[in-house]
Design a protein around this motif. Structure first.
Motif, PDB file in Angstrom:
ATOM      1  N   VAL A  44       0.983  -1.149   0.168  1.00 16.84           N
ATOM      2  CA  VAL A  44       0.062  -0.036  -0.031  1.00 16.84           C
ATOM      3  C   VAL A  44       0.959   1.137   0.028  1.00 16.84           C
ATOM      4  N   GLU A  45       2.086   1.074   0.602  1.00 22.29           N
ATOM      5  CA  GLU A  45       2.869   2.452   0.930  1.00 22.29           C
ATOM      6  C   GLU A  45       3.368   2.478  -0.473  1.00 22.29           C
ATOM      7  N   ALA A  46       3.948   1.611  -1.345  1.00 19.92           N
ATOM      8  CA  ALA A  46       4.424   1.744  -2.620  1.00 19.92           C
ATOM      9  C   ALA A  46       3.392   2.238  -3.384  1.00 19.92           C
ATOM     10  N   LEU A  47       2.213   1.740  -3.297  1.00 21.57           N
ATOM     11  CA  LEU A  47       1.237   2.314  -4.559  1.00 21.57           C
ATOM     12  C   LEU A  47       0.938   3.737  -4.084  1.00 21.57           C
ATOM     13  N   LYS A  48       0.971   4.092  -2.918  1.00 25.64           N
ATOM     14  CA  LYS A  48       0.814   5.603  -2.508  1.00 25.64           C
ATOM     15  C   LYS A  48       1.775   6.310  -3.283  1.00 25.64           C
ATOM     16  N   ALA A  49       3.067   5.858  -2.774  1.00 21.82           N
ATOM     17  CA  ALA A  49       4.064   6.569  -3.661  1.00 21.82           C
ATOM     18  C   ALA A  49       4.171   6.884  -4.938  1.00 21.82           C
ATOM     19  N   ASP A  50       3.461   5.861  -5.512  1.00 19.47           N
ATOM     20  CA  ASP A  50       3.207   5.773  -6.992  1.00 19.47           C
ATOM     21  C   ASP A  50       2.153   6.631  -7.489  1.00 19.47           C
ATOM     22  N   GLY A  51       1.596   7.320  -6.566  1.00 20.58           N
ATOM     23  CA  GLY A  51       0.314   8.020  -6.785  1.00 20.58           C
ATOM     24  C   GLY A  51      -1.094   7.437  -7.078  1.00 20.58           C
ATOM     25  N   GLN A  52      -1.046   6.174  -6.448  1.00 24.41           N
ATOM     26  CA  GLN A  52      -2.621   5.492  -6.645  1.00 24.41           C
ATOM     27  C   GLN A  52      -3.546   5.998  -5.627  1.00 24.41           C
ATOM     28  N   ALA A  53      -4.460   6.435  -6.065  1.00 28.04           N
ATOM     29  CA  ALA A  53      -5.718   6.873  -5.179  1.00 28.04           C
ATOM     30  C   ALA A  53      -6.416   5.426  -4.474  1.00 28.04           C
ATOM     31  N   ILE A  54      -6.557   5.421  -2.992  1.00 27.21           N
ATOM     32  CA  ILE A  54      -6.819   4.235  -2.546  1.00 27.21           C
ATOM     33  C   ILE A  54      -7.851   4.590  -1.393  1.00 27.21           C
ATOM     34  N   LEU A  55      -8.739   3.526  -1.372  1.00 26.11           N
ATOM     35  CA  LEU A  55      -9.887   3.637  -0.265  1.00 26.11           C
ATOM     36  C   LEU A  55      -9.630   2.394   0.753  1.00 26.11           C
ATOM     37  N   LEU A  56      -9.308   2.724   1.887  1.00 22.68           N
ATOM     38  CA  LEU A  56      -9.029   1.517   2.900  1.00 22.68           C
ATOM     39  C   LEU A  56     -10.023   1.371   3.816  1.00 22.68           C
ATOM     40  N   ILE A  57     -10.478  -0.069   4.071  1.00 24.00           N
ATOM     41  CA  ILE A  57     -11.274  -0.192   5.153  1.00 24.00           C
ATOM     42  C   ILE A  57     -10.474  -1.513   5.961  1.00 24.00           C
ATOM     43  N   ASP A  58     -10.287  -1.229   7.192  1.00 22.41           N
ATOM     44  CA  ASP A  58      -9.160  -2.074   7.977  1.00 22.41           C
ATOM     45  C   ASP A  58      -9.574  -1.917   9.336  1.00 22.41           C
ATOM     46  N   LYS A  59      -9.204  -2.784  10.308  1.00 22.05           N
ATOM     47  CA  LYS A  59      -9.270  -2.505  11.612  1.00 22.05           C
ATOM     48  C   LYS A  59      -7.729  -2.273  12.323  1.00 22.05           C
ATOM     49  N   ASN A  60      -6.809  -2.226  11.722  1.00 26.35           N
ATOM     50  CA  ASN A  60      -5.247  -1.898  11.927  1.00 26.35           C
ATOM     51  C   ASN A  60      -5.191  -0.474  11.988  1.00 26.35           C
ATOM     52  N   ILE A  61      -5.314   0.051  13.020  1.00 24.06           N
ATOM     53  CA  ILE A  61      -5.690   1.432  13.315  1.00 24.06           C
ATOM     54  C   ILE A  61      -4.131   2.177  13.107  1.00 24.06           C
ATOM     55  N   ASP A  62      -3.199   1.690  13.765  1.00 25.16           N
ATOM     56  CA  ASP A  62      -1.795   2.136  13.678  1.00 25.16           C
ATOM     57  C   ASP A  62      -1.117   2.126  12.183  1.00 25.16           C
ATOM     58  N   ALA A  63      -1.536   0.980  11.584  1.00 23.65           N
ATOM     59  CA  ALA A  63      -0.992   1.207  10.352  1.00 23.65           C
ATOM     60  C   ALA A  63      -1.787   2.295   9.387  1.00 23.65           C
ATOM     61  N   LEU A  64      -3.124   2.323   9.458  1.00 19.97           N
ATOM     62  CA  LEU A  64      -4.029   3.345   8.847  1.00 19.97           C
ATOM     63  C   LEU A  64      -3.455   4.990   9.237  1.00 19.97           C
ATOM     64  N   LEU A  65      -3.089   4.995  10.381  1.00 18.47           N
ATOM     65  CA  LEU A  65      -2.471   6.502  10.922  1.00 18.47           C
ATOM     66  C   LEU A  65      -1.350   6.676  10.079  1.00 18.47           C
ATOM     67  N   ARG A  66      -0.488   5.800  10.116  1.00 22.97           N
ATOM     68  CA  ARG A  66       0.843   5.887   9.365  1.00 22.97           C
ATOM     69  C   ARG A  66       0.556   6.217   7.950  1.00 22.97           C
ATOM     70  N   LEU A  67      -0.232   5.448   7.345  1.00 23.29           N
ATOM     71  CA  LEU A  67      -0.265   5.591   5.571  1.00 23.29           C
ATOM     72  C   LEU A  67      -1.385   6.527   5.227  1.00 23.29           C
ATOM     73  N   ALA A  68      -2.479   6.753   5.822  1.00 28.57           N
ATOM     74  CA  ALA A  68      -3.622   7.383   5.141  1.00 28.57           C
ATOM     75  C   ALA A  68      -3.469   9.064   5.331  1.00 28.57           C
ATOM     76  N   ASP A  69      -4.059   9.680   4.411  1.00 32.32           N
ATOM     77  CA  ASP A  69      -3.946  11.193   4.507  1.00 32.32           C
ATOM     78  C   ASP A  69      -5.564  11.710   5.055  1.00 32.32           C
ATOM     79  N   ARG A  70      -6.566  11.035   5.042  1.00 30.58           N
ATOM     80  CA  ARG A  70      -7.831  11.350   5.373  1.00 30.58           C
ATOM     81  C   ARG A  70      -8.560  10.148   6.000  1.00 30.58           C
ATOM     82  N   HIS A  71      -9.408  10.430   6.809  1.00 30.97           N
ATOM     83  CA  HIS A  71     -10.087   9.454   7.664  1.00 30.97           C
ATOM     84  C   HIS A  71     -11.522   9.795   7.769  1.00 30.97           C
ATOM     85  N   HIS A  72     -12.411   9.014   7.344  1.00 27.55           N
ATOM     86  CA  HIS A  72     -13.995   8.932   7.509  1.00 27.55           C
ATOM     87  C   HIS A  72     -14.390   7.897   8.633  1.00 27.55           C
TER      88      HIS A  72
END
Length: 228
Positions: free
Chosen positions: A171-199
């Motif tokens: 996911v980190e590599a895809l983000k660096a490549d400019g891929q837009a991503i919508l994530l649904i997951d329970k791993n909050i620590d990873a999501l806080l590290r990777l995501a720009d926006r949360h709903h």
């Protein structure tokens, strides 16, 4: 890029989504968070036309998606990695990738570079892969559609820690490549590290939207809506 405005969806007579507003910008990683049964997967189904909204608008780069059949929504540029993987078990790894391929930047060779262990198992039937390998294949298969937006629904659920880290690396590599991503997951620590926006969704309504720094700083918010 992706915009949901006032989306309402139903299962029969039962309303599940109540005026959902959600955005994913170009090149952005966004999340949809919430406890089980709050409407996360239904929101994804609404985006894909599987549970069509009765009210509201869904648009990708300004193109209205609501009202279109699912195959046209997929062709518009949305790729899904579904909860539970759902690879084609009797097809080989390579055949799974070829089955969804569309012209663009993602090729079989590029997927194998992202997930080298899939390259090692290119001729192996998908049903004989481990759970982690099937998840890698599901991501690779979605990328082979060359999506403008990639949706990952519980992509790390039930996986061993080392495999989860490999998925997050992807996911980190895809983000660096400019891929837009919508994530649904329970791993909050990873999501806080990777995501720009949360709903955050609660009982079919978006109750909070913000950045990672805000979410990380608000322990009461996380405990109230996410149980963490």
């Amino acid at each position: 890029m992706l915009r949901l405005s006032g989306v309402e969806s139903f299962y029969g007579a039962s309303q599940v989504l109540f005026g959902i507003d959600l955005e994913v910008g170009a090149g952005e990683v966004a999340t949809l968070l919430g406890r089980n049964g709050m409407g996360k997967t239904t929101t994804v189904r609404a985006i894909l036309g599987l549970t069509p909204p009765r009210q509201g608008e869904i648009a990708l780069d300004g193109q209205r998606l609501d009202g279109l059949p699912p195959y046209r929504i997929a062709r518009a540029g949305i790729g899904l990695v579904p909860e539970g993987r759902h690879v084609f078990p009797t097809l080989s790894v390579r055949e799974n990738l070829i089955a969804t391929a569309r012209g663009g930047g993602w090729t079989e060779e590029r997927v194998f570079a992202l997930f080298p262990r899939l390259s090692e198992r290119a001729g192996q039937r998908a049903g004989t892969l481990s759970g982690g390998e099937q998840q890698m294949l599901a991501i690779g298969r979605a990328l082979m559609t060359n999506p403008r937006l990639l949706i990952l629904d519980e992509a790390t659920e039930g996986l061993a820690p080392l495999i989860r880290e490999e998925i997050w690396r992807c996911v980190e590599a895809l983000k660096a490549d400019g891929q837009a991503i919508l994530l649904i997951d329970k791993n909050i620590d990873a999501l806080l590290r990777l995501a720009d926006r949360h709903h955050i969704i609660e009982k079919g309504r978006i109750v909070w939207t913000g950045g990672s720094a805000e979410l990380a700083a608000d322990e009461a918010l996380r405990h109230r809506y996410l149980g963490v």
